[in-house]
Enzyme design. Structure first.
Site, PDB file in Angstrom:
ATOM      1  N   HIS A   1      37.193  46.885  38.525  1.00 13.94           N
ATOM      2  CA  HIS A   1      35.994  46.062  38.714  1.00 13.94           C
ATOM      3  C   HIS A   1      34.720  46.829  38.369  1.00 13.94           C
ATOM      4  O   HIS A   1      33.696  46.226  38.014  1.00 13.94           O
ATOM      5  CB  HIS A   1      35.946  45.589  40.172  1.00 13.94           C
ATOM      6  CG  HIS A   1      35.117  44.363  40.404  1.00 13.94           C
ATOM      7  ND1 HIS A   1      33.918  44.127  39.767  1.00 13.94           N
ATOM      8  CD2 HIS A   1      35.300  43.298  41.228  1.00 13.94           C
ATOM      9  CE1 HIS A   1      33.405  42.979  40.177  1.00 13.94           C
ATOM     10  NE2 HIS A   1      34.226  42.457  41.056  1.00 13.94           N
TER      11      HIS A   1
ATOM     12  N   ASP B   1      42.223  32.126  24.698  1.00  9.98           N
ATOM     13  CA  ASP B   1      43.142  31.621  23.683  1.00  9.98           C
ATOM     14  C   ASP B   1      43.448  32.720  22.671  1.00  9.98           C
ATOM     15  O   ASP B   1      42.569  33.178  21.941  1.00  9.98           O
ATOM     16  CB  ASP B   1      42.511  30.410  22.986  1.00  9.98           C
ATOM     17  CG  ASP B   1      43.408  29.790  21.943  1.00  9.98           C
ATOM     18  OD1 ASP B   1      44.544  30.267  21.751  1.00  9.98           O
ATOM     19  OD2 ASP B   1      42.968  28.819  21.296  1.00  9.98           O
TER      20      ASP B   1
END
Length: 598
Positions: free
Chosen positions: A167, A389
């Site tokens: 993170h 994608d």
């Protein structure tokens, strides 16, 4: 592989030896600066993206496509190919040595559909096998590469991309920009959002200016003893809340906790209402002593709040933590409006001054957040996970693999229907005994909002300003039948209820089933006694750009998404509502109070 009712109860995954994927071109070397907003979030976040089998004609191997595109995207995001280190100032930095991201190819002994719905009932033991775990790195971020990727192929032809990302390298927004950039390169496209890599724009000031209280970093004294996990083991569950349930929470969390004007200044946002509810319910479930201070911490996206705003594509943490503190007894015994109000106050205090004060505070104190009696809420419900994608379309679904700590709660999007979000899913872990109480409190949230008792249809000529004033009629129309309307009057608020009821007898009848917002008027609309101009969309009056405030649930359901934000309410341009082209507005009255105004 073991199955129960067709669902894999023990997933078997065979992992190949990990390899290092280095940038496809030579990149910068040296120490890469991490801002003070990056320093306190050095935790590993694990997520999975599940993709359906390729269509006929697509013979590409997802392992090869994703591995090769990773090498190319690391040219743009070269710090991810480095390693975390401690810099000269004693803070985390990235040693940009080009060592590479860790990549693993794996195969599962089942079809992807057999692992079940990972969102509603996550089996963390199974899901953990879809993200590679670096041996010996647990609890030590310096031994963990900033990016670890695993591609697991299933017998059905589908595959799962599992990621483990530190993170401190980026927050949720920057992480999704990275994953989407990775997918664009895999599909042979240029980056739509190139990363902005210079984090020194968030350096602390010299001298430091700490002019805010940063309670998120203050210690909370425990007035009870935490139960041992072996006595009350942790369980993880995911709870969906529908749009109707969220509207109920927003109504209950408004000032006074009752039905109030939806345009009122104290109307709560979905985040404020849901955060207040979860904080309150979790505190009640854990059965804290009444005098136990409880702390809520959550992140606020500061990208647009900084002055100047952070650049588009900022690669790093643009979030700052804010907090609320309240004793357990007060939190549980007061109405939900109390908890939601505390959340709102915490949101509102975050501005450029607060965020830069937080940066300076860490520079001076090096303080770490205290997690005692603390809840940490992270919102992922607006992140674009469904756009990742790599050439196989967007993922069928994505999900977190566990939580970064027992104090953490995630708000996740609960799918879409006809292009709009269906609701929010709350994912958390609690001791088994506390989880039973929390589940009961969630299931008690009503699923349906009471229907309005009356429809009031009025004319835009009643308005004296551009924005509809709050509850303009009070209780005057509480006796007006639901299926009636009244014609334009110069001063409706001066009419007595009896007079208005008499007026309604000669007016257009509007059945309760009529959908005024989609132009589904009854045939009688063309023969009612009102002058034709009131129904003519081409009239001068109907072309006037009048802005009407509206309840957000009605807005999302009926409008054409023409929106703007004014303070704490949404407003929409009048042309979003076909009924308003006829010069009308509608107020749904419930018990004399305006519940939804358009």
């Amino acid at each position: 592989m073991e199955t129960t009712n067709g669902i894999v109860s023990k997933l078997t995954v065979h992992q190949n030896n990990p390899i290092l994927v280095t940038p496809a071109e030579e990149t910068k070397t040296g120490l890469y600066f991490l801002s003070n907003l990056d320093q306190n979030v050095a935790v590993i976040v694990r997520t999975i993206y599940c993709y359906k089998p390729a269509a006929k004609g697509n013979e590409d191997d997802p392992v090869e496509v994703i591995r090769k595109s990773l090498a190319r995207v690391l040219v743009h995001y070269y710090p991810l190919a480095g390693r975390l280190a401690i810099g000269p100032e004693g803070k985390l930095v990235v040693d940009c040595n080009g060592e590479g991201a860790l990549f693993v190819e794996a195969e599962a002994e089942c079809g992807m559909e057999e692992i079940g719905d990972v969102r509603s009932n996550p089996d963390l033991q199974n899901l953990g096998k879809l993200v590679y775990e670096v041996p010996g790195a647990a609890g030590n971020v310096l031994k963990m590469p900033p990016l670890v990727a695993q591609v697991t192929k299933f017998k059905c032809g589908g595959f799962v991309l599992g990621l483990a990302i530190n993170h401190c390298l980026f927050d949720g927004i920057a992480a999704m920009e990275f994953v989407n950039s990775w997918g664009e390169i895999a599909r042979g496209l240029p980056l739509s959002v190139p990363p902005f890599l210079d984090r020194t724009i968030l350096k602390s000031r010299n001298p430091a200016q700490i002019d805010h209280v940063h309670g998120e970093l203050l210690d909370v004294e425990l007035k009870f003893e935490d139960p041992k996990e072996e006595e009350d083991p942790m369980v993880h569950k995911s709870f969906p809340l529908t749009l109707e349930q969220l509207e109920t929470l927003k109504s209950k969390s408004a000032a006074g906790g009752g039905d109030v004007d939806p345009l009122a200044e104290k109307k709560r946002s979905t985040f404020e209402a849901l955060s207040g509810f979860v904080w309150r319910a979790r505190t009640q479930s854990l059965n804290f002593p009444p005098n136990q201070p409880t702390k809520l911490i959550f992140a606020v996206d500061g990208r647009a709040k900084f002055v100047p705003p952070l650049p588009t594509g900022y690669f790093g943490n643009g979030i700052v933590f804010t907090n609320s503190i309240c004793e357990a007894g007060e939190l549980v015994n007061q109405p939900l409006s109390r908890a939601a109000g505390l959340v709102r106050e915490s949101v509102r205090m975050v501005d450029d001054g607060y965020m830069r004060s937080a940066i300076d505070y860490f520079e001076v104190t090096r303080a770490r957040p205290s997690m005692a009696a603390t809840l940490v809420i992270t919102t992922w419900s607006r992140l674009a996970f469904d756009t990742a994608d790599f050439g196989w379309g967007g993922p069928l679904f994505s999900a977190p693999v566990g939580l970064p700590g027992k104090e953490a709660v995630l708000f996740l999007a609960d799918g879409e229907e006809e292009g709009r979000k269906k609701g929010v899913r709350v994912f958390l872990g609690l001791p088994a005994s506390a989880m039973k109480t929390f589940e009961k409190l969630v299931t008690e949230v009503p699923t349906n909002i009471p229907q309005p008792k009356h429809y009031i249809v009025g004319h835009l000529s009643f308005l004296t300003g551009l924005v509809l004033p709050p509850n303009p009629w009070g209780n005057l129309f509480a006796t007006l039948p639901r299926d009636h309307a009244f014609p334009p009057q110069s001063s409706p608020t001066k009419q007595e209820p009896q007079e208005l009821l008499q007026i309604s007898k000669n007016c257009l009848k509007i059945p309760a089933s009529a959908n005024l917002f989609r132009n589904e008027f009854p045939s009688s609309a063309s023969t009612n006694p009102m002058p034709p101009m009131y129904h003519n969309p081409d009239s001068l009056l109907s072309r006037q750009p009048v802005t009407i405030g509206c309840n957000i649930s009605t807005y999302r359901r009926e409008s054409k998404r023409a929106e703007d934000r004014h303070g704490d309410r949404k407003v929409c341009e009048w042309r979003s509502f076909p009924a308003l082209r006829y010069g009308f507005f509608v107020a749904c009255i419930n018990g004399g109070n305006v519940r939804s105004t358009c």
